[in-house]
Design a protein around this motif. Structure first.
Motif, PDB file in Angstrom:
ATOM      1  N   THR A   1      -2.659 -27.017  28.873  1.00 20.46           N
ATOM      2  CA  THR A   1      -3.500 -26.097  29.150  1.00 20.46           C
ATOM      3  C   THR A   1      -4.706 -26.521  30.278  1.00 20.46           C
ATOM      4  OG1 THR A   1      -3.486 -25.085  26.647  1.00 20.46           O
ATOM      5  CG2 THR A   1      -5.364 -24.786  27.967  1.00 20.46           C
TER       6      THR A   1
ATOM      7  N   GLY B   1      -9.262 -24.523  18.620  1.00 23.95           N
ATOM      8  CA  GLY B   1      -8.049 -23.753  18.995  1.00 23.95           C
ATOM      9  C   GLY B   1      -6.674 -24.742  17.942  1.00 23.95           C
TER      10      GLY B   1
ATOM     11  N   LEU C   1     -10.687 -27.000  22.196  1.00 23.24           N
ATOM     12  CA  LEU C   1      -9.111 -26.570  22.098  1.00 23.24           C
ATOM     13  C   LEU C   1      -8.662 -27.540  20.911  1.00 23.24           C
ATOM     14  CD1 LEU C   1      -8.085 -26.664  25.862  1.00 23.24           C
ATOM     15  CD2 LEU C   1      -8.054 -24.762  24.452  1.00 23.24           C
TER      16      LEU C   1
ATOM     17  N   ILE D   1      -3.147 -29.600  25.078  1.00 22.26           N
ATOM     18  CA  ILE D   1      -4.325 -29.501  25.648  1.00 22.26           C
ATOM     19  C   ILE D   1      -4.206 -30.037  27.189  1.00 22.26           C
ATOM     20  CG2 ILE D   1      -6.588 -30.471  25.781  1.00 22.26           C
ATOM     21  CD1 ILE D   1      -6.468 -30.653  22.602  1.00 22.26           C
TER      22      ILE D   1
ATOM     23  N   VAL E   1      -9.822 -21.382  30.001  1.00 23.31           N
ATOM     24  CA  VAL E   1     -10.072 -22.851  30.112  1.00 23.31           C
ATOM     25  C   VAL E   1     -10.512 -22.919  31.686  1.00 23.31           C
ATOM     26  CG1 VAL E   1      -9.517 -25.227  29.851  1.00 23.31           C
ATOM     27  CG2 VAL E   1      -9.235 -23.651  28.135  1.00 23.31           C
TER      28      VAL E   1
ATOM     29  N   ARG F   1      -5.057 -18.490  27.689  1.00 21.31           N
ATOM     30  CA  ARG F   1      -5.832 -19.234  26.929  1.00 21.31           C
ATOM     31  C   ARG F   1      -6.240 -20.261  28.184  1.00 21.31           C
ATOM     32  NH1 ARG F   1      -3.883 -20.369  21.978  1.00 21.31           N
ATOM     33  NH2 ARG F   1      -2.468 -22.018  23.036  1.00 21.31           N
ATOM     34  N   ARG F   2      -5.084 -20.863  28.975  1.00 19.71           N
ATOM     35  CA  ARG F   2      -5.272 -21.846  30.007  1.00 19.71           C
ATOM     36  C   ARG F   2      -5.923 -20.976  31.217  1.00 19.71           C
ATOM     37  NH1 ARG F   2      -0.775 -25.366  32.963  1.00 19.71           N
ATOM     38  NH2 ARG F   2      -2.241 -26.411  34.355  1.00 19.71           N
TER      39      ARG F   2
END
Length: 163
Positions: A129, A119, A115, A126, A61, A57-58
């Motif tokens: 991330t 998310g 996020l 966050i 982003v 996920r990071r």
């Protein structure tokens, strides 16, 4: 977990997350494709992590934040799923308006809101991330929400004066 196992179970939720973040499934597919290629190369390391989905996920982003296209000119489609509303037309119009307004935000502000609200991540998650401090996350969220409030207030006043 092998890379093939992850692609069967982890790829669909990652693509849904990227779609909300990017505002359209087409650009989300591009971002996720780039991330998937990078992840496959480093899967021995990523697959051994306690939470590979958070790492991926990071990566999404970061890929979104570094994307080189002119996002400000892009008008996202209505393909992002959201909550239900009694009237389909109202739900579609509200979703289109929200996605359009999110697309106007700077990328980091938009990433923070997605996020947080899509998310379900905390400010600390966050920050981890996005590679910044929780204070920076709160500042981005505050600015983004203030911008959205101003835009929606102005829009509501225009509609009110039209009738």
């Amino acid at each position: 977990m092998t890379f093939d196992e992850w692609t069967r179970t982890g790829l669909p939720p990652l693509l849904r997350f990227a779609t909300v973040l990017c505002g359209t499934p087409y650009l989300a597919e591009d971002v996720v494709q780039d991330v998937t290629i990078k992840a496959q190369r480093g899967w021995d390391r990523i697959g051994g992590l306690d939470h590979p989905e958070a790492y991926l996920r990071r990566m999404v982003v970061n890929e979104y934040l570094s994307w080189r296209r002119k996002w400000s000119r892009y008008v996202p489609s209505d393909d992002v799923e959201t909550g239900s509303s009694p009237d389909h037309a109202d739900r579609t119009a509200d979703r289109d308006e929200l996605i359009g307004e999110l697309a106007k935000l700077p990328r980091r502000q938009r990433a923070v809101l997605v996020l947080r609200y899509y998310g379900g991540l905390t400010d600390n998650e966050i920050a981890e991330t996005m590679g910044c401090s929780p204070g920076t996350v709160r500042a981005h969220a505050s600015r983004a929400l203030a911008t959205l409030r101003i835009q929606f207030t102005s829009l509501a006043e225009e509609v009110h004066h039209a009738y």
